[in-house]
Motif scaffolding. Structure first.
Motif, PDB file in Angstrom:
ATOM      1  N   VAL A  70      26.976 -27.461 -10.392  1.00 42.29           N
ATOM      2  CA  VAL A  70      27.865 -28.426 -11.050  1.00 42.29           C
ATOM      3  C   VAL A  70      27.657 -28.348 -12.558  1.00 42.29           C
ATOM      4  O   VAL A  70      26.643 -27.845 -13.035  1.00 42.29           O
ATOM      5  CB  VAL A  70      27.566 -29.877 -10.581  1.00 42.29           C
ATOM      6  N   THR A  71      28.608 -28.899 -13.299  1.00 42.17           N
ATOM      7  CA  THR A  71      28.421 -28.994 -14.753  1.00 42.17           C
ATOM      8  C   THR A  71      27.567 -30.211 -15.081  1.00 42.17           C
ATOM      9  O   THR A  71      26.717 -30.174 -15.977  1.00 42.17           O
ATOM     10  CB  THR A  71      29.791 -29.105 -15.459  1.00 42.17           C
ATOM     11  N   GLY A  72      27.815 -31.289 -14.379  1.00 42.42           N
ATOM     12  CA  GLY A  72      27.033 -32.492 -14.632  1.00 42.42           C
ATOM     13  C   GLY A  72      27.272 -33.521 -13.544  1.00 42.42           C
ATOM     14  O   GLY A  72      28.265 -33.467 -12.810  1.00 42.42           O
ATOM     15  N   VAL A  73      26.346 -34.458 -13.442  1.00 41.32           N
ATOM     16  CA  VAL A  73      26.465 -35.512 -12.448  1.00 41.32           C
ATOM     17  C   VAL A  73      25.929 -36.805 -13.062  1.00 41.32           C
ATOM     18  O   VAL A  73      24.984 -36.788 -13.850  1.00 41.32           O
ATOM     19  CB  VAL A  73      25.709 -35.103 -11.155  1.00 41.32           C
TER      20      VAL A  73
ATOM     21  N   PHE B 218      29.491 -41.266 -18.669  1.00 44.99           N
ATOM     22  CA  PHE B 218      28.657 -40.987 -19.851  1.00 44.99           C
ATOM     23  C   PHE B 218      27.423 -40.173 -19.463  1.00 44.99           C
ATOM     24  O   PHE B 218      27.099 -39.162 -20.091  1.00 44.99           O
ATOM     25  CB  PHE B 218      28.243 -42.311 -20.507  1.00 44.99           C
ATOM     26  N   LYS B 219      26.727 -40.635 -18.414  1.00 42.33           N
ATOM     27  CA  LYS B 219      25.504 -39.921 -18.003  1.00 42.33           C
ATOM     28  C   LYS B 219      25.826 -38.490 -17.559  1.00 42.33           C
ATOM     29  O   LYS B 219      25.066 -37.567 -17.836  1.00 42.33           O
ATOM     30  CB  LYS B 219      24.822 -40.661 -16.847  1.00 42.33           C
ATOM     31  N   GLY B 220      26.958 -38.340 -16.868  1.00 42.43           N
ATOM     32  CA  GLY B 220      27.298 -37.025 -16.324  1.00 42.43           C
ATOM     33  C   GLY B 220      27.732 -36.011 -17.368  1.00 42.43           C
ATOM     34  O   GLY B 220      27.635 -34.803 -17.126  1.00 42.43           O
TER      35      GLY B 220
ATOM     36  N   VAL C 265      28.063 -33.026 -24.045  1.00 38.68           N
ATOM     37  CA  VAL C 265      28.573 -33.590 -25.307  1.00 38.68           C
ATOM     38  C   VAL C 265      27.451 -33.624 -26.360  1.00 38.68           C
ATOM     39  O   VAL C 265      27.684 -33.349 -27.543  1.00 38.68           O
ATOM     40  CB  VAL C 265      29.158 -35.005 -25.082  1.00 38.68           C
ATOM     41  N   GLY C 266      26.256 -33.996 -25.929  1.00 37.34           N
ATOM     42  CA  GLY C 266      25.103 -33.939 -26.825  1.00 37.34           C
ATOM     43  C   GLY C 266      24.966 -35.100 -27.799  1.00 37.34           C
ATOM     44  O   GLY C 266      24.174 -35.033 -28.732  1.00 37.34           O
TER      45      GLY C 266
ATOM     46  N   CYS D  21      34.286 -32.590 -26.781  1.00 40.15           N
ATOM     47  CA  CYS D  21      33.739 -31.245 -26.975  1.00 40.15           C
ATOM     48  C   CYS D  21      34.785 -30.288 -26.390  1.00 40.15           C
ATOM     49  O   CYS D  21      35.760 -30.746 -25.777  1.00 40.15           O
ATOM     50  CB  CYS D  21      32.368 -31.104 -26.303  1.00 40.15           C
ATOM     51  N   PRO D  22      34.608 -28.975 -26.554  1.00 42.33           N
ATOM     52  CA  PRO D  22      35.674 -28.065 -26.121  1.00 42.33           C
ATOM     53  C   PRO D  22      36.077 -28.203 -24.654  1.00 42.33           C
ATOM     54  O   PRO D  22      37.244 -27.980 -24.297  1.00 42.33           O
ATOM     55  CB  PRO D  22      35.090 -26.681 -26.418  1.00 42.33           C
ATOM     56  N   SER D  23      35.137 -28.576 -23.776  1.00 42.10           N
ATOM     57  CA  SER D  23      35.505 -28.691 -22.357  1.00 42.10           C
ATOM     58  C   SER D  23      35.961 -30.101 -21.971  1.00 42.10           C
ATOM     59  O   SER D  23      36.388 -30.330 -20.847  1.00 42.10           O
ATOM     60  CB  SER D  23      34.333 -28.264 -21.463  1.00 42.10           C
ATOM     61  N   LEU D  24      35.881 -31.034 -22.902  1.00 43.36           N
ATOM     62  CA  LEU D  24      36.290 -32.418 -22.627  1.00 43.36           C
ATOM     63  C   LEU D  24      37.318 -32.828 -23.667  1.00 43.36           C
ATOM     64  O   LEU D  24      36.996 -33.474 -24.678  1.00 43.36           O
ATOM     65  CB  LEU D  24      35.069 -33.346 -22.654  1.00 43.36           C
ATOM     66  N   VAL D  25      38.555 -32.411 -23.410  1.00 39.88           N
ATOM     67  CA  VAL D  25      39.599 -32.603 -24.416  1.00 39.88           C
ATOM     68  C   VAL D  25      40.450 -33.830 -24.091  1.00 39.88           C
ATOM     69  O   VAL D  25      40.594 -34.236 -22.937  1.00 39.88           O
ATOM     70  CB  VAL D  25      40.523 -31.357 -24.525  1.00 39.88           C
TER      71      VAL D  25
END
Ligand SMILES: CC(C)(COP(=O)(O)OP(=O)(O)OC[C@H]1O[C@@H](n2cnc3c(N)ncnc32)[C@H](O)[C@@H]1OP(=O)(O)O)[C@@H](O)C(=O)NCCC(=O)NCCS
Length: 260
Positions: free
Chosen positions: A140-143, A196-198, A203-204, A233-237
């Protein structure tokens, strides 16, 4: 609070001290299916949930469960120490469930858990529940997971003012299904915290609640949609939408979960 959950982790019970001072009870160390935290994504294994009594926390709990209390928490109130220890214990157990040697996650500069190489996950706690999910990182990318209880009226007002716009609240009210006003409020709030956590690791940086808006709600299916109001960020537009799952754990408690 939870149904009779299959998969109670018997081989970790030996870690649980059965003395009266124990800060968690032996029968409270449980796995719960990921769906019970509101998400049905097949990539994600069950969360690890601990129900505990913060009143019974003692300083020996760290030693008992093999969790080091970081220096910044040495002078924290017992409740904070207890939730940290239980969250880390849940994370440790969740990693072990992946069949790999577990290291307890460290603490990042923005308080984010630092997962060992090859693992990502998320932690949440209330005053008496801690939950963690650990996932093999490439999957996964994030969770993100979050558990919220309905707070007092003052905090509810603060959530209304800070986390959800009047438009978002109207949209949720119109599609509330079986959810009470208070549960509706904390579900929207918790969904944004899970999101936010995921995404934080990607995002950093911190970002506010207005970065996303609640754009959909299916109360019966336990699904809420969040749409980005800005590019993070580029993947969260801006305009990209995500689903967050949710599940009522008790009359005043909701769990939300997000995976991407
Ligand atoms: C960080 C935050 C999300 C934690 O949520 P919470 O409801 O207060 O607390 P929870 O018990 O559910 O979760 C706490 C755990 O989240 C994890 N966490 C903390 N900061 C984190 C971050 N930046 N990224 C990912 N996880 C984080 C930690 O493991 C923490 O437990 P620990 O301190 O014992 O290790 C919240 O306090 C916060 O700062 N929110 C503002 C940012 C935000 O949500 N913006 C909305 C964007 S739409």
């Amino acid at each position: 609070m939870h149904e009779d959950i299959p998969g109670t982790v018997k081989n970790t019970r030996s870690k649980i001290d059965s003395s009266p001072a124990a800060s968690i009870r032996g029968d409270m160390l449980r796995t719960t299916r990921w769906e019970e935290l509101g998400n049905k994504d097949p990539r994600v294994p069950p969360a690890f949930v601990i129900e505990f009594s913060p009143d019974a926390h003692t300083s020996s709990a760290c030693e008992r469960y093999g969790i080091a209390l970081p220096s910044q928490l040495h002078h924290a109130v017992a409740k904070r120490q207890a939730e940290f220890i239980m969250g880390r214990l849940a994370a440790h157990q969740a990693i072990e469930r992946l069949g790999i040697a577990a290291s307890t996650p460290g603490i990042g500069a923005s308080r984010e858990p630092l997962w060992q190489a090859g693992v990502t996950g998320s932690i949440s706690h209330t005053d008496d529940i801690a939950a963690a999910i650990a996932v093999p990182a490439p999957t996964v990318t994030g969770v993100g997971i979050d558990i919220e209880k309905v707070p007092n009226a003052e905090t509810r007002d603060a959530i209304r003012a800070l986390a959800l716009t009047p438009d978002e609240q109207r949209l949720m009210e119109a599609r509330r299904g079986h959810l009470t006003t208070n549960m509706l409020l904390i579900t929207g709030f918790s969904a944004k915290e899970s999101f936010f956590k995921g995404v934080f690791a990607v995002v950093g940086r911190y970002f506010d609640f207005d970065a996303v808006r609640v754009s959909g709600l299916d109360a019966d299916a336990g699904r809420l949609t969040l749409t980005l109001r800005q590019t993070l960020c580029p993947s969260l537009v801006e305009g990209r939408s995500f689903e967050v799952g949710f599940k009522t754990l008790a009359r005043d408690t909701v769990a939300t979960s997000f995976v991407w």
